[in-house]
Design an enzyme around this catalytic site. Structure first.
Site, PDB file in Angstrom:
ATOM      1  N   ASN A   1       0.833  -1.209   0.000  1.00 40.01           N
ATOM      2  CA  ASN A   1       0.000   0.000   0.000  1.00 40.01           C
ATOM      3  C   ASN A   1       0.865   1.256   0.000  1.00 40.01           C
ATOM      4  OD1 ASN A   1      -2.327  -1.526   0.109  1.00 40.01           O
ATOM      5  ND2 ASN A   1      -2.737  -1.147   2.271  1.00 40.01           N
TER       6      ASN A   1
ATOM      7  N   ARG B   1     -10.179  -4.882 -14.228  1.00 37.25           N
ATOM      8  CA  ARG B   1      -9.009  -5.692 -13.862  1.00 37.25           C
ATOM      9  C   ARG B   1      -9.370  -7.162 -13.997  1.00 37.25           C
ATOM     10  NH1 ARG B   1      -5.557  -2.060 -11.139  1.00 37.25           N
ATOM     11  NH2 ARG B   1      -6.626  -0.455  -9.920  1.00 37.25           N
TER      12      ARG B   1
ATOM     13  N   ARG C   1      -4.870   1.404 -13.030  1.00 40.63           N
ATOM     14  CA  ARG C   1      -3.533   1.682 -12.501  1.00 40.63           C
ATOM     15  C   ARG C   1      -2.798   0.434 -12.038  1.00 40.63           C
ATOM     16  NH1 ARG C   1      -1.893   6.756 -11.166  1.00 40.63           N
ATOM     17  NH2 ARG C   1      -3.969   7.471 -10.598  1.00 40.63           N
TER      18      ARG C   1
ATOM     19  N   HIS D   1     -14.977   2.673 -15.104  1.00 38.77           N
ATOM     20  CA  HIS D   1     -14.843   1.952 -13.845  1.00 38.77           C
ATOM     21  C   HIS D   1     -16.119   1.183 -13.500  1.00 38.77           C
ATOM     22  CE1 HIS D   1     -14.174   1.734  -9.329  1.00 38.77           C
ATOM     23  NE2 HIS D   1     -13.023   1.298  -9.801  1.00 38.77           N
TER      24      HIS D   1
ATOM     25  N   TYR E   1     -11.803 -10.045  -1.881  1.00 42.25           N
ATOM     26  CA  TYR E   1     -12.523  -8.770  -1.881  1.00 42.25           C
ATOM     27  C   TYR E   1     -14.003  -9.038  -1.636  1.00 42.25           C
ATOM     28  CZ  TYR E   1      -8.649  -6.149  -4.106  1.00 42.25           C
ATOM     29  OH  TYR E   1      -7.460  -5.545  -4.397  1.00 42.25           O
TER      30      TYR E   1
ATOM     31  N   ARG F   1     -14.036   2.131   4.443  1.00 44.71           N
ATOM     32  CA  ARG F   1     -12.817   1.339   4.622  1.00 44.71           C
ATOM     33  C   ARG F   1     -11.559   2.204   4.653  1.00 44.71           C
ATOM     34  NH1 ARG F   1     -11.294  -1.495  -0.458  1.00 44.71           N
ATOM     35  NH2 ARG F   1      -9.833   0.227  -0.711  1.00 44.71           N
TER      36      ARG F   1
ATOM     37  N   HIS G   1     -14.913  -4.126   0.052  1.00 45.63           N
ATOM     38  CA  HIS G   1     -14.950  -3.447  -1.253  1.00 45.63           C
ATOM     39  C   HIS G   1     -16.380  -3.156  -1.714  1.00 45.63           C
ATOM     40  CE1 HIS G   1     -13.846  -3.046  -5.666  1.00 45.63           C
ATOM     41  NE2 HIS G   1     -12.896  -2.354  -5.093  1.00 45.63           N
TER      42      HIS G   1
END
Length: 684
Positions: free
Chosen positions: A46, A373, A403, A433, A466, A562, A590
């Protein structure tokens, strides 16, 4: 209390507080030992991304001569860089203490992580052979020379900075790149019941004589260093290049981006440190952070389990959805009603099942899907390719700018394009997204739509860790709107109207404001009014201010956030009706869920969008209404279970101290309670 100073928490500092919560998991002695190591790895990973993205952004603001005060929550950019560095140095120090504690605990369990000074005769031959056969061919060793410019160091690669004192007392410096292609942890032969592990860095230190035997030296030392570079993509304006070419070149260019952090072993001698910083052009203005003996501790995410399941979380078996078969055709069931999937508690196989069946079904004519992703080995991608081979018209809107997954998406894009899939690369200036799929199936003389809308990526790997919602539906009202979004991808100069879903960038802000205004109006009329939100992040000041307005009017607001939370809850006269908690536990929270009381007739949405400016104004996002009453009830129950967490929930307040929420209620660990909730539903 002035608004400028106290209305918002700085986004970057709030993010660092989130990573502090991850570090708390590594420190928590109730967490299994190897899982604690893996949380340290998550903390480190992170932090790497934070410096590549957020720190780099603040640094660009500072270098551009902008104060950045308004964008940065009342803090000047230069001041913020100093605060970040100070916080990170403290967190790094804490993480090293935690790591030392875990190592001691592992030794009590018969697991020894040894360094190059602790190798005995039993391991000597194994290590030397391992070095010759595996490590030596992969090593890149750079001999440094005063007259030569130092080669560009790779972003986030770990290097051993070597100093040799030669027989003539001259100094010779070198850099050894730790190979990324190899496991960082080398498992050595057991001694009795005890396990031994050596970190690759120390194995290389042990073999220094093999590497530098052409030099006549009296002593040799090696200390680790690492450079983190700006992760922003810079796009070529050459019109003759395709979008894929531009993205590919930008990803390669990232490796030579501006340095934003230099981390070094704090025990390195000052002469070597000064020499390296001079050669690399690093000065005190850069974020120079003393660290421990080992960098790239993100590799602890892959720490070997050694068969010690007692030092890991119990694995859960993902459940099936009640009354939705994985063996039979999925479409007749979906034709009758909607179904909600909640991963990882329930199996992601339903998404793959839906796409595989669509690929084979002669009645299915078209498949439209957005991809952000994908897993490294993606059954989603192979299903879409299979569908194209079977003559379906398959359109994939793939976001090449996801990213740090850009290269993986480029590779899949090229593969799908070769196999006949129609690819769209989103909308200029907007990241795609949204997470959605719609298919068209010929049933008799009519075309019927089926689809799914999700809060998460269509990724088999992350679906195991997730938490995400996916709504499977054949509701024509919802899917007609979803289909309009795909039309927008084809003709994005047209702005479509949507009757049911909420979309960014055109309508999310205004629609959410309208829903909040409705609660404000209801509370003024003496009607029930509340707002319940579950988000990954909230950093849009416009959304924060709107929630403050609702709070001042008397609307009760419960928020589970979160990560980043720029909102300050519990401030008298501003946010005293707002409570915020954050849950960090075994799985990564998530799910995004919005609930508005609506006079006790709740309006419920699942969404791909956080309440950040980028999600609301600069991305294509979709929030989907939930109309089916039993699913609406499930989502309300899920929120309440999470809200009742008094084991892994932290209180987010003005102090930013990440205090665990404790009370006299029965213990509720929400992630474990949710698995039981779905298990009970399945067996009911």
């Amino acid at each position: 209390m002035t608004k400028e100073k106290n209305s918002y928490v700085n986004r970057e500092l709030s993010w660092l507080q989130f990573n502090e919560r991850v570090l708390q998991e590594a420190k928590d002695e109730s967490v299994p030992l190897i899982e604690r190591l893996r949380f340290l790895g998550i903390f480190s990973n992170n932090l790497d991304e934070f410096f590549k993205v957020r720190y780099a952004t603040v640094k660009r603001i500072d270098e551009a001569g902008k104060g950045g005060k308004s964008e940065l929550g009342g803090v000047k950019a230069a001041e913020l860089l100093e605060i970040i560095t100070k916080v990170v140095i403290q967190q790094q120090s804490d993480s090293l203490d935690i790591l030392s504690n875990i190592h001691k605990r592992l030794e009590k369990e018969g697991i020894f992580i040894i360094n190059e000074t602790e190798i005995d005769s039993k391991h000597h031959n194994f290590i030397k052979d391992y070095y010759i056969q595996n490590v030596s061919p992969a090593l890149v060793t750079i001999i440094l020379n005063d007259s030569l410019e130092i080669p560009l160091l790779k972003d986030s690669a770990a290097y051993l900075a070597v100093k040799m004192v030669l027989d003539n007392n001259e100094k010779q410096y070198a850099l050894i790149e730790i190979p990324k292609s190899m496991d960082r942890f080398v498992v050595l032969p057991k001694k009795g019941d005890d396990n031994y592990i050596i970190i690759l860095d120390d194995l290389i230190r042990y073999c220094m004589d093999d590497i530098f035997n052409i030099f006549n030296y009296k002593s040799v030392t090696a200390s680790m260093i690492k450079i983190t570079r700006d992760g922003e993509l810079d796009f070529d304006s050459d019109l003759s290049k395709s979008f894929i070419e531009k993205i590919s070149e930008s990803v390669k260019h990232r490796q030579i981006g501006e340095p934003v952090r230099f981390v070094y072993d704090k025990t390195i001698d000052s002469e070597t440190l000064k020499y390296l910083m001079s050669k690399m052009g690093i000065d005190s203005k850069d974020s120079v952070i003393p660290g421990g003996r080992y960098h790239n501790r993100r590799d602890y995410m892959g720490f070997p389990s050694l068969g010690r399941t007692d030092l890991l979380y119990d694995k859960i078996v993902p459940l099936q959805i009640k009354d939705l078969s994985l063996q039979n055709s999925i479409f007749p069931s979906l034709s009758e009603r909607d179904y909600l999937l909640h991963t990882p508690y329930q199996t992601f196989s339903y998404v793959v099942k839906f796409l595989r069946e669509a690929a084979l079904d002669p009645k299915v004519k078209t498949i439209n899907i957005t991809i952000y992703r994908l897993a490294q080995i993606s059954h989603v991608a192979s299903s879409l390719i299979n569908a194209a081979k079977n003559g379906k018209k398959v359109t994939v809107v793939i976001e090449l700018r996801a990213r740090f997954d850009e290269q993986a998406n480029i590779d899949y894009a090229e593969q799908m394009q070769t196999e006949g899939v129609n690819l769209l690369f989103g909308v200029d200036g907007l990241k795609v997204h949204s997470k959605m799929c719609v298919i068209e199936r010929k049933e008799g003389k009519k075309i019927k739509r089926y689809g799914f809308i999700s809060t998460g990526n269509f990724n088999e790997s992350t679906a195991k860790v997730y938490t995400d919602f996916t709504l499977f539906t054949s509701n024509p009202k919802i899917l007609k709107d979803v289909n309009k979004v795909f039309n927008f991808f084809n003709t994005n100069y047209l702005i479509y109207r949507y009757k049911h879903i909420i979309t960014s960038p055109h309508y999310t802000k205004s629609k959410l404001f309208s829903l909040i205004d409705n609660e404000i109006e209801n509370v003024k009329l003496g009607k029930p009014a509340y707002i319940k939100l579950k988000l990954n992040s909230i950093s849009s000041y416009a959304m924060v201010d709107k929630l403050y307005e609702a709070s001042r009017a008397g609307v009760k607001i419960q928020m589970i956030v979160r990560g980043i939370c720029c909102l300050v809850p519990g401030v008298p006269g501003m946010s005293d009706n707002i409570e915020v908690i954050s849950i960090v536990d075994k799985f990564l929270e998530h799910t995004r869920l919005y609930v508005f009381c609506n006079s006790d007739d709740p309006k419920v949405y699942i969404s791909s969008a956080d309440w950040m400016t980028r999600n609301i104004e600069h991305r294509v996002e979709v929030s989907c209404p939930i109309y089916q009453e039993d699913i609406k009830e499930d989502l309300l129950n899920i929120f309440d279970i999470c809200w009742s967490d008094n084991v892994k929930a932290r209180i987010i307040d003005e102090t930013q101290s990440n205090q665990y929420r404790t009370n006299d209620n029965p213990k509720v660990r929400s992630q474990f309670a949710l698995y039981d909730y779905f298990k009970n539903k399945l067996n009911a």
